[in-house]
Scaffold this motif. Structure first.
Motif, short mmCIF file in Angstrom:
data_model
loop_
_atom_site.label_atom_id
_atom_site.label_comp_id
_atom_site.label_asym_id
_atom_site.label_seq_id
_atom_site.Cartn_x
_atom_site.Cartn_y
_atom_site.Cartn_z
N LEU A 194 51.37 -58.83 -30.58
CA LEU A 194 52.30 -57.90 -30.27
C LEU A 194 52.35 -57.26 -31.71
O LEU A 194 52.54 -55.99 -31.91
N ALA A 195 52.75 -58.12 -32.62
CA ALA A 195 52.95 -57.66 -34.02
C ALA A 195 51.81 -57.17 -34.50
O ALA A 195 51.81 -55.98 -35.44
N LEU A 196 50.59 -57.58 -34.45
CA LEU A 196 49.41 -56.87 -34.90
C LEU A 196 49.27 -55.56 -34.47
O LEU A 196 48.78 -54.57 -34.94
N PHE A 197 49.59 -55.27 -32.94
CA PHE A 197 49.36 -54.09 -32.36
C PHE A 197 50.44 -53.09 -32.87
O PHE A 197 50.20 -52.21 -33.15
N PHE A 198 51.48 -53.77 -33.18
CA PHE A 198 52.78 -52.69 -33.71
C PHE A 198 52.17 -52.02 -35.05
O PHE A 198 52.39 -51.06 -35.27
N SER A 228 39.29 -53.13 -24.78
CA SER A 228 40.91 -53.51 -24.65
C SER A 228 41.41 -54.48 -25.11
O SER A 228 42.58 -55.04 -25.22
N ALA A 229 40.31 -55.63 -25.28
CA ALA A 229 40.68 -56.91 -26.12
C ALA A 229 41.17 -56.65 -27.35
O ALA A 229 40.71 -56.21 -28.21
N PRO A 230 42.24 -57.39 -27.44
CA PRO A 230 42.96 -57.24 -28.94
C PRO A 230 42.10 -57.57 -30.08
O PRO A 230 42.22 -56.67 -31.24
N LYS A 231 41.05 -58.50 -29.82
CA LYS A 231 40.16 -58.60 -31.24
C LYS A 231 39.59 -57.33 -31.43
O LYS A 231 38.96 -57.41 -32.43
N ILE A 232 39.16 -56.27 -30.60
CA ILE A 232 38.53 -55.12 -30.72
C ILE A 232 39.58 -54.01 -30.89
O ILE A 232 39.30 -53.24 -31.82
N MET A 233 40.32 -53.90 -30.01
CA MET A 233 41.46 -52.77 -30.18
C MET A 233 42.29 -52.82 -31.30
O MET A 233 42.45 -51.78 -31.95
#
Length: 330
Positions: free
Chosen positions: A163-167, A81-86
């Motif tokens: 958030l932009a990277l998740f998008f 769930s960490a952004p650097k992995i997800m």
């Protein structure tokens, strides 16, 4: 359901694919396994070191004590769930899009447009889909809050860069699942001459079963995933275009996870603008561990979406018959 056959089915019927439904499903499973393998390699590259560190932190490696499968799953969900992995994991789903296109174009020998990937009207379709996905998920989240099932609070220290990277990641991920299940599987079945309902139903069941390993998966999450698959399929058929469904899927997931802070199909909480906190202990209302996609509210909203799509499809089906007398008079 009316056997309305979009142009993409006719285009897919000219492919070299087998017309035997069992062969079609076996080929799909083979392609799907290849996709999972490619995506898992990327995830493993980014998650292996943090996972080992987490196991050391919990004392499993030093003590030599055993660890159950359930504990491994909980640790892997927390780590992933960490952004650097997800985020890399979401981006790795591009293999699904590429593999689906490669199979349809080079093995089945049919044009990419037969998957619904049309250039004409791309931007209006895509932006309309983004709006539809946002509205649908917003209705679910806000109705839940209004009924007191959850309460929504604003997060502090919001990282808009993340958030932009998740998008971007969800743009890739939503497109991938639509190309796999609607662009490839549904159109191959539709092109084989099967009833449109069979193409929609089988692809929706496949989509739902693809999430069987997610935390919190159960009967109601299965039903809702199936309904989402049906809704997405009807959107693709209705407009003879896959881009709107891709956008709906992407924004549905992004709004769920990164705007309203809800678990996306069992994934752990991550960076978000808002945070939806359950007030109720009833899983059929909150979705439980699976997230709000496993709630009756989602069933209700998807039911409305499917009903509206079927109504629009029925009107579209009757248009040629109504226009015929006028053409005869001319």
């Amino acid at each position: 359901m009316l056997d309305y056959r979009p142009k993409m089915f006719s285009e897919a019927s000219k492919s070299h694919a087998s017309k035997n439904i069992f062969v079609i499903i076996l080929c799909f499973l083979a392609v799907f396994c290849v996709i999972l393998l490619l995506e898992s390699i990327v995830t493993l590259i980014f998650a292996l070191k943090p996972m080992v560190e987490e196991l050391q932190k919990q004392g499993y490696l030093d003590s030599g004590q055993g660890i159950s499968f359930g504990e491994i799953m909980k640790l892997s969900i927390r780590v992933s769930s960490a952004p650097k992995i997800m985020i890399p994991s979401l981006l790795s789903t591009v293999f699904g899009t590429l593999a689906s296109i490669f199979y349809c174009r080079c093995i089945e020998m049919r044009p990419v447009r037969s998957m619904g990937a049309r250039k004409k009207g791309f931007f209006p379709m895509y932006f309309s889909g983004l709006a539809a996905g946002l509205v649908m998920m917003s209705f679910i989240a806000l109705i839940s809050a209004c009924l007191g099932i959850t309460h929504i609070k604003l997060c502090s220290n919001i990282n808009f860069g993340v958030l932009a990277l998740f998008f971007i990641g969800f743009i890739v991920q939503g497109m991938s699942e639509e190309f796999i299940f609607r662009g490839y599987l549904m159109t191959t079945i539709g092109g084989s001459g099967r009833h449109t309902a069979a193409a929609v139903g089988i692809s929706a069941v496949g989509f739902a079963l693809a999430h069987v390993g997610n935390p919190g998966f159960g009967p109601l999450p299965f039903v809702n995933l199936f309904l989402f698959g049906v809704f997405a399929a009807l959107c693709v058929i209705l407009f003879d275009n896959i881009w709107g469904a891709c956008a709906i899927h992407s924004m549905w997931n992004f709004a769920q996870g990164n705007i309203y802070g809800i678990s996306v199909s069992g994934t752990a909480d991550t960076e978000s603008i808002l945070r939806s906190v359950p007030n109720s202990t009833h899983a059929f209302l909150t979705g439980g561990e699976f997230g709000i996609e496993g709630s009756l509210l989602t069933t209700f909203i998807l039911g409305i979406g499917i009903a509206m799509s079927l109504f629009m499809l029925s009107k579209k089906t009757t248009e040629p018959a109504e226009a015929a007398p006028a053409e005869a008079e001319q």
